[in-house]
Design a protein around this motif. Sequence first.
Motif, PDB file in Angstrom:
ATOM      1  N   TYR A  36      19.527  21.717  -2.592  1.00 21.70           N
ATOM      2  CA  TYR A  36      18.797  22.865  -3.142  1.00 21.70           C
ATOM      3  C   TYR A  36      18.094  22.501  -4.447  1.00 21.70           C
ATOM      4  N   GLN A  37      18.733  21.682  -5.254  1.00 23.68           N
ATOM      5  CA  GLN A  37      18.097  21.239  -6.504  1.00 23.68           C
ATOM      6  C   GLN A  37      16.844  20.420  -6.205  1.00 23.68           C
ATOM      7  N   SER A 196      20.143  27.266  -5.579  1.00 20.09           N
ATOM      8  CA  SER A 196      20.632  26.189  -6.443  1.00 20.09           C
ATOM      9  C   SER A 196      21.481  26.708  -7.597  1.00 20.09           C
ATOM     10  N   TRP A 201      24.379  21.502 -10.590  1.00 18.29           N
ATOM     11  CA  TRP A 201      23.219  20.617 -10.661  1.00 18.29           C
ATOM     12  C   TRP A 201      23.677  19.221 -11.092  1.00 18.29           C
TER      13      TRP A 201
END
Length: 298
Positions: A36-37, A196, A201
């Motif tokens: 997603y990042q 995200s 992250w």
Amino acid sequence: MLTDNTRGALMMMASMAAFTLNDAFMKLLAGEVPLYQILFLRGVLTAVATGLLAWRMGAIHLRVAGRDRWLVVLRMGAEIGAAYFFLNALFKMPLANVTAILQSLPLIVTLAAALFFAEPLGWRRMGAILIGLVGVLLIVRPGTEGFNIYSIYALIAVGCVTVRDLATRRMSTAVPSMMVTFASALAVTVFFGGLSLFEDWAPLTPRAAGLITGAGVMVIGGYVMSVMVMRVGEVSFISPFRYTGMIWGLLLGWLVFGEWPVPLTLIGAAIVVGSGIWMLVREGHLKRRARKVPVQTL
């Protein structure tokens, strides 16, 4: 001096190279940065670039008819689904295998257009589609050890892209292509940016930042050239050059990842590409023949 057809063919090949390089960059990020990042950061670059291009072309406006508006929303959803399923498959499958499955897209779109929009489909084109689908089965080989959930993800990604292309086909000409591209890029960015937030992250190393930037640049270049190519030369001559993406997939898979498909996959890919090229060449031949038929006046 290059002819329009030659320029169009070169741009089509460059577009396919750009998209395949994007895939290679994304695959190199697997396991280093969360999915997603990656999609959010690449999406920011893509959305900004396509938004600026659409603005410069005067293509951004909110005056979209109700039917077209829903088609744009459908296309955005299909783009999100395609990104998710394709990248999950790409991270776990050889690059050439995923690229080969995607080569079936023109065949699937033609079949879906006949089923849902009643577009004409002769027995020759139907035969080419069925032969191409046999090639897809040789690539994924259901029931064998190489067939897994990620093979299904690749097929679902093809289905999502089919929905995206059919929605685009049904839009009126009043909807600018660049605005649709920008809307889809923005939807992907916002959607995966939201997701995200629910995952940790990863810090970006210079290598990861460079790969994400490179992927964004390749996507932008592929989009721009794919739009430009439709304005140069004859579509029937240029379209078969989209299958050069298969060559790039083989080369990058071998050079970058040390992957080389098994013989059955290569045979399946050759069948899919051959069926697609035959169908495109025949369609162009029929259009040229139709233009030569004299129009009778009453």
